[in-house]
Design a protein around this motif. Structure first.
Motif, PDB file in Angstrom:
ATOM      1  N   SER A 130      24.129  56.516 125.850  1.00  0.00           N
ATOM      2  CA  SER A 130      22.957  57.062 126.529  1.00  0.00           C
ATOM      3  C   SER A 130      23.174  56.922 128.030  1.00  0.00           C
ATOM      4  O   SER A 130      23.725  55.921 128.496  1.00  0.00           O
ATOM      5  N   TRP A 188      21.229  57.857 131.865  1.00  0.00           N
ATOM      6  CA  TRP A 188      20.104  58.399 132.645  1.00  0.00           C
ATOM      7  C   TRP A 188      20.298  58.095 134.128  1.00  0.00           C
ATOM      8  O   TRP A 188      20.811  57.042 134.504  1.00  0.00           O
ATOM      9  N   CYS A 204      17.306  54.740 129.043  1.00  0.00           N
ATOM     10  CA  CYS A 204      18.494  54.649 128.175  1.00  0.00           C
ATOM     11  C   CYS A 204      18.140  53.969 126.852  1.00  0.00           C
ATOM     12  O   CYS A 204      18.556  54.424 125.776  1.00  0.00           O
ATOM     13  N   CYS A 212      15.232  53.726 125.344  1.00  0.00           N
ATOM     14  CA  CYS A 212      14.369  54.560 124.494  1.00  0.00           C
ATOM     15  C   CYS A 212      15.153  55.730 123.887  1.00  0.00           C
ATOM     16  O   CYS A 212      14.906  56.126 122.757  1.00  0.00           O
ATOM     17  N   SER A 213      16.124  56.269 124.637  1.00  0.00           N
ATOM     18  CA  SER A 213      16.978  57.325 124.071  1.00  0.00           C
ATOM     19  C   SER A 213      17.810  56.777 122.917  1.00  0.00           C
ATOM     20  O   SER A 213      17.959  57.423 121.883  1.00  0.00           O
ATOM     21  N   LYS A 238      15.796  56.367 119.796  1.00  0.00           N
ATOM     22  CA  LYS A 238      15.589  57.659 119.119  1.00  0.00           C
ATOM     23  C   LYS A 238      16.814  58.074 118.314  1.00  0.00           C
ATOM     24  O   LYS A 238      16.728  58.480 117.171  1.00  0.00           O
ATOM     25  N   GLU A 239      17.972  57.923 118.959  1.00  0.00           N
ATOM     26  CA  GLU A 239      19.203  58.384 118.337  1.00  0.00           C
ATOM     27  C   GLU A 239      19.607  57.510 117.153  1.00  0.00           C
ATOM     28  O   GLU A 239      19.992  57.998 116.101  1.00  0.00           O
ATOM     29  N   PHE A 251       7.713  59.845 124.380  1.00  0.00           N
ATOM     30  CA  PHE A 251       8.980  59.218 124.787  1.00  0.00           C
ATOM     31  C   PHE A 251       8.858  58.643 126.205  1.00  0.00           C
ATOM     32  O   PHE A 251       9.204  57.492 126.463  1.00  0.00           O
ATOM     33  N   LYS A 308      18.290  63.118 132.212  1.00  0.00           N
ATOM     34  CA  LYS A 308      19.189  62.617 131.153  1.00  0.00           C
ATOM     35  C   LYS A 308      20.548  63.276 131.360  1.00  0.00           C
ATOM     36  O   LYS A 308      20.614  64.493 131.585  1.00  0.00           O
TER      37      LYS A 308
END
Ligand code: PMV
Length: 356
Positions: free
Chosen positions: A14, A16, A129, A131-132, A135-136, A147, A352
């Motif tokens: 990730s 950002w 990063c 939180c991404s 999610k992934e 988000f 992102k």
């Protein structure tokens, strides 16, 4: 939650890029887990940002997060220690961290010694990063609004003012009756369009002293507990925010300047009247402020100043005035460390990136 059993899929990335911000209505004083004593508002910047990249892998003992942190290419144990304790403090909101080993790389596009607050950009980039990755890794389905709200919530735990950097433009953090949906636990974007005169706000940061602050912000926040003027200060911030919202809607730069400068001077007044009291302004900060006020009187310019918890002076003005204020800024560079002034502008928020 467990990571996928497919070995190739057990590594996640990730990345950002997130900007710093400068507060118009200052957050100063807090309780509990970074709950602000008053609502605050800031301009999200564009050029001063942190870029953070995380490579996440699986550990099977559930004793995570394990962390390796590099700042600008070098292992940095001091920053790494702070990040590790931050990550431990957010495990209950991001349970995937218990099974994660994180290789975190971070860097700023402004020099560490430039006197620009880096915790807002650093903590917001890190929260985004995380939180991404959540999610992934977990397959969590969330819309953009939820988000960003979660990223703002997580960033707040790292550094209060960082929660505002998750949004572009002029976000608000803290519960305030005039801002729909506002909350003490995360920032929200404004629900109306700024008047066009505020669509391109410039911020020239005059670096009076690039050194480490003599008194940290967390000590400053704590000194608001039992401060003789605390209640009056929180009421002042509340009414300043109400008036600022009207100014931003109506395109009223005079009121914008009046409130912005009132907030900056009130912040420093709180420091001076704390027990013990302290001064973060430098004699050159005062010279600059006097000259800005004089220039405005003489020229009718809309330029105004604000300060963070430090000696550097931010000059705010509409983009259309860039040429008018250039001679003033050149004159003021004499009072800056090595003549340093950094030009920035209001930005549209984090981005992102795809940077495997
Ligand atoms: O987020 P902190 O704990 O570093 O506090 C920031 C305080 C000020 O920068 C002075 C004001 C603000 O609202 O950003």
């Amino acid at each position: 939650m467990t990571f996928s059993q497919n070995a190739d899929a057990n590594v996640f990335f990730s990345c950002w890029k997130s900007p710093s911000n400068i507060a118009l209505i200052k957050y100063w004083g807090k309780s509990g887990n970074q709950i602000p004593a008053n609502a605050s508002m800031s301009i999200t910047l564009k050029e001063a940002y942190t870029l953070t990249r995380i490579k996440a892998g699986l550990i099977r003992n559930g004793g995570g997060p394990e962390v390796e942190f590099r700042f600008e290419g070098e292992i940095n144990e001091a920053f790494g220690g702070r990040i590790e304790s931050f990550l431990k403090s957010v495990v209950s909101y991001l349970p995937f961290l218990k099974e994660a080993r994180l290789e975190i790389e971070s860097g700023n596009n402004f020099p560490h010694s430039a006197g620009i607050a880096s915790s807002a950009s650093a903590m917001s980039a890190l929260a985004l990063c995380l939180c991404s990755l959540e999610k992934e890794i977990t397959g969590l389905e969330t819309g953009m609004e939820a988000f960003l709200r979660k990223a703002s919530f997580i960033a707040r735990i790292g550094s209060g003012s960082a929660c505002r950097s998750v949004y572009g433009g002029i976000p608000v953090w803290g519960s305030h009756k005039a801002v729909e949906g506002s909350d003490n636990e995360y920032a929200v974007p404004l629900s109306f369009d700024l008047h066009p005169v505020f669509s391109e706000i410039r911020d020239t940061i005059l670096i009076v002293d690039p050194g480490q602050k003599k008194v940290s912000s967390s000590v400053g926040h704590n000194l608001m507990k039992g401060h003789a003027y605390a209640d009056a200060r929180y009421k002042q911030a509340e009414s300043n925010l109400t008036a600022m919202l009207v100014a931003l809607k109506q395109g009223d730069w005079d009121t914008f300047s009046l409130i912005t400068e009132n907030e900056a001077l009130s912040l420093h007044a709180m420091m001076m009247t704390s027990r013990p009291g302290y001064l973060l302004m430098h004699p050159n900060s005062l010279i600059i402020i006097e000259k800005v006020i004089e220039f405005r009187k003489q020229s009718g310019s809309a330029i105004c100043f604000t300060l963070d918890a430090g000696p550097n002076v931010h000059l705010l003005y509409p983009a259309g005035e860039t040429e008018n204020v250039r001679p003033l800024i050149d004159e003021l560079k004499v009072f800056c460390h090595k003549g340093t002034a950094i030009d920035d502008t209001m930005g549209s928020g984090p981005e992102k990136l795809n940077c495997r």
